[in-house]
Design a protein around this motif. Structure first.
Motif, PDB file in Angstrom:
ATOM      1  N   PHE A   1      40.476  45.782  32.387  1.00  0.00           N
ATOM      2  CA  PHE A   1      39.834  45.707  33.721  1.00  0.00           C
ATOM      3  C   PHE A   1      38.369  45.574  34.002  1.00  0.00           C
ATOM      4  O   PHE A   1      37.310  46.039  34.687  1.00  0.00           O
ATOM      5  CB  PHE A   1      40.041  47.043  34.589  1.00  0.00           C
ATOM      6  CG  PHE A   1      41.739  47.524  34.667  1.00  0.00           C
ATOM      7  CD1 PHE A   1      42.612  47.072  35.196  1.00  0.00           C
ATOM      8  CD2 PHE A   1      41.954  48.191  33.220  1.00  0.00           C
ATOM      9  CE1 PHE A   1      44.079  47.115  34.996  1.00  0.00           C
ATOM     10  CE2 PHE A   1      43.645  48.795  33.062  1.00  0.00           C
ATOM     11  CZ  PHE A   1      44.329  48.191  34.045  1.00  0.00           C
ATOM     12  N   ASP A   2      38.012  44.213  33.414  1.00  0.00           N
ATOM     13  CA  ASP A   2      36.735  43.843  33.512  1.00  0.00           C
ATOM     14  C   ASP A   2      36.258  42.643  34.436  1.00  0.00           C
ATOM     15  O   ASP A   2      36.096  41.512  33.531  1.00  0.00           O
ATOM     16  CB  ASP A   2      35.935  43.689  32.111  1.00  0.00           C
ATOM     17  CG  ASP A   2      34.646  43.342  31.921  1.00  0.00           C
ATOM     18  OD1 ASP A   2      33.751  44.035  32.838  1.00  0.00           O
ATOM     19  OD2 ASP A   2      34.149  42.406  31.018  1.00  0.00           O
TER      20      ASP A   2
ATOM     21  N   LEU B   1      38.444  34.485  33.964  1.00  0.00           N
ATOM     22  CA  LEU B   1      38.353  33.336  34.819  1.00  0.00           C
ATOM     23  C   LEU B   1      37.416  33.883  36.180  1.00  0.00           C
ATOM     24  O   LEU B   1      36.465  33.175  36.498  1.00  0.00           O
ATOM     25  CB  LEU B   1      39.546  32.686  35.396  1.00  0.00           C
ATOM     26  CG  LEU B   1      40.314  32.101  34.114  1.00  0.00           C
ATOM     27  CD1 LEU B   1      41.667  31.452  34.706  1.00  0.00           C
ATOM     28  CD2 LEU B   1      39.526  31.140  33.393  1.00  0.00           C
ATOM     29  N   VAL B   2      37.768  34.863  36.539  1.00  0.00           N
ATOM     30  CA  VAL B   2      36.921  35.388  37.709  1.00  0.00           C
ATOM     31  C   VAL B   2      35.511  35.829  37.358  1.00  0.00           C
ATOM     32  O   VAL B   2      34.609  35.273  38.134  1.00  0.00           O
ATOM     33  CB  VAL B   2      37.595  36.894  38.155  1.00  0.00           C
ATOM     34  CG1 VAL B   2      36.487  37.489  38.990  1.00  0.00           C
ATOM     35  CG2 VAL B   2      38.972  36.586  38.812  1.00  0.00           C
ATOM     36  N   LYS B   3      35.068  36.126  35.999  1.00  0.00           N
ATOM     37  CA  LYS B   3      33.603  36.270  35.638  1.00  0.00           C
ATOM     38  C   LYS B   3      33.183  35.146  35.631  1.00  0.00           C
ATOM     39  O   LYS B   3      31.997  34.976  35.738  1.00  0.00           O
ATOM     40  CB  LYS B   3      33.852  37.209  34.426  1.00  0.00           C
ATOM     41  CG  LYS B   3      34.096  38.646  34.547  1.00  0.00           C
ATOM     42  CD  LYS B   3      33.873  39.302  33.101  1.00  0.00           C
ATOM     43  CE  LYS B   3      35.005  39.048  32.215  1.00  0.00           C
ATOM     44  NZ  LYS B   3      35.135  39.902  30.965  1.00  0.00           N
TER      45      LYS B   3
ATOM     46  N   GLY C   1      30.471  30.591  41.886  1.00  0.00           N
ATOM     47  CA  GLY C   1      31.713  30.341  42.746  1.00  0.00           C
ATOM     48  C   GLY C   1      32.062  31.569  43.531  1.00  0.00           C
ATOM     49  O   GLY C   1      31.609  32.643  43.239  1.00  0.00           O
ATOM     50  N   ASN C   2      32.897  31.204  44.762  1.00  0.00           N
ATOM     51  CA  ASN C   2      33.290  32.387  45.404  1.00  0.00           C
ATOM     52  C   ASN C   2      34.639  32.963  44.702  1.00  0.00           C
ATOM     53  O   ASN C   2      35.859  32.145  44.866  1.00  0.00           O
ATOM     54  CB  ASN C   2      33.615  31.781  46.875  1.00  0.00           C
ATOM     55  CG  ASN C   2      34.114  32.949  47.820  1.00  0.00           C
ATOM     56  OD1 ASN C   2      34.524  33.905  47.478  1.00  0.00           O
ATOM     57  ND2 ASN C   2      33.803  32.460  49.065  1.00  0.00           N
TER      58      ASN C   2
ATOM     59  N   SER D   1      38.721  35.588  47.170  1.00  0.00           N
ATOM     60  CA  SER D   1      40.223  35.639  47.274  1.00  0.00           C
ATOM     61  C   SER D   1      40.771  36.340  45.858  1.00  0.00           C
ATOM     62  O   SER D   1      42.111  36.382  46.100  1.00  0.00           O
ATOM     63  CB  SER D   1      40.734  34.396  47.435  1.00  0.00           C
ATOM     64  OG  SER D   1      40.425  33.517  46.606  1.00  0.00           O
ATOM     65  N   PHE D   2      39.929  36.888  44.837  1.00  0.00           N
ATOM     66  CA  PHE D   2      40.700  37.143  43.554  1.00  0.00           C
ATOM     67  C   PHE D   2      40.544  38.554  43.460  1.00  0.00           C
ATOM     68  O   PHE D   2      40.958  39.185  42.512  1.00  0.00           O
ATOM     69  CB  PHE D   2      40.000  36.652  42.502  1.00  0.00           C
ATOM     70  CG  PHE D   2      40.405  34.920  42.651  1.00  0.00           C
ATOM     71  CD1 PHE D   2      41.574  34.492  42.919  1.00  0.00           C
ATOM     72  CD2 PHE D   2      39.043  34.216  42.553  1.00  0.00           C
ATOM     73  CE1 PHE D   2      41.510  33.062  43.100  1.00  0.00           C
ATOM     74  CE2 PHE D   2      39.202  32.786  42.496  1.00  0.00           C
ATOM     75  CZ  PHE D   2      40.339  32.420  42.713  1.00  0.00           C
ATOM     76  N   VAL D   3      39.347  39.174  44.148  1.00  0.00           N
ATOM     77  CA  VAL D   3      38.928  40.636  44.185  1.00  0.00           C
ATOM     78  C   VAL D   3      38.752  41.348  45.315  1.00  0.00           C
ATOM     79  O   VAL D   3      38.758  40.399  46.441  1.00  0.00           O
ATOM     80  CB  VAL D   3      37.855  40.769  43.294  1.00  0.00           C
ATOM     81  CG1 VAL D   3      38.088  40.248  41.721  1.00  0.00           C
ATOM     82  CG2 VAL D   3      36.484  40.107  43.597  1.00  0.00           C
TER      83      VAL D   3
END
Length: 164
Positions: free
Chosen positions: A10-11, A135-137, A144-145, A148-150
């Motif tokens: 959960f990172d 990928l989010v990190k 990048g924005n 929409s993922f978190v």
């Protein structure tokens, strides 16, 4: 009382994780979110930060689902953690075939260690299937924005971490 364990680093926690958490609550009375220490992954957020994020993000779902949800840091074997928290099942989220291949091996090993604990796989909703914390990190690190993922709180934490 049916207890399930949903483990991960959960990172950070993503909307994909939250989707799995909400749906896992329909399967159990108590859901333990096992926040793995996993020093090998070199997390962006400290264990304390990740536990706090998980607790903040899941707080409202306990009331909405009637399922008790608790965060539980762990560094031992997953099956030992499951036994520790009294879980009868381990919940795992799947995104793609590659996830299944890895998870299939893990289930086999965990069944050999304790055949009384079942593993349940849940597919994230289609809109969340491509979301991966890694990928989010990376997207956030490169400017990048990732909104929409978190959730907004996690988005703020990522921006703060990367000096924005």
């Amino acid at each position: 009382m049916r207890t399930a364990l949903y483990p991960g680093t959960f990172d950070p926690i993503t909307l994909g994780h939250i989707d799995i958490i909400k749906r896992a609550c329909t399967l159990c009375d108590r859901l333990v979110i096992g926040v793995a220490i996993n020093r090998d992954k070199g997390p962006l957020f400290s264990l304390e930060e990740r536990v706090a994020m998980v607790e903040a993000e899941v707080a409202r779902w306990s009331d909405k689902t009637g399922c008790e949800i608790v965060a539980h840091p762990f560094e031992n074997l997953l099956i030992d953690c499951a036994e520790e928290v009294g879980a009868q099942m381990i919940v795992r989220g799947l995104r793609a075939v590659a996830d299944f291949e890895y998870e299939f091996q893990m289930v086999g090993m965990n069944r050999r260690l304790n055949d009384r604990i079942e593993t349940v796989f849940l597919m994230a909703e289609a809109e969340h299937q491509a979301i991966a914390s890694k990928l989010v990190k990376e997207i956030a690190r490169l400017g990048g924005n990732v909104s929409s993922f978190v959730t907004p709180a996690v988005y703020s934490a990522l921006n703060e971490r990367f000096g924005r």
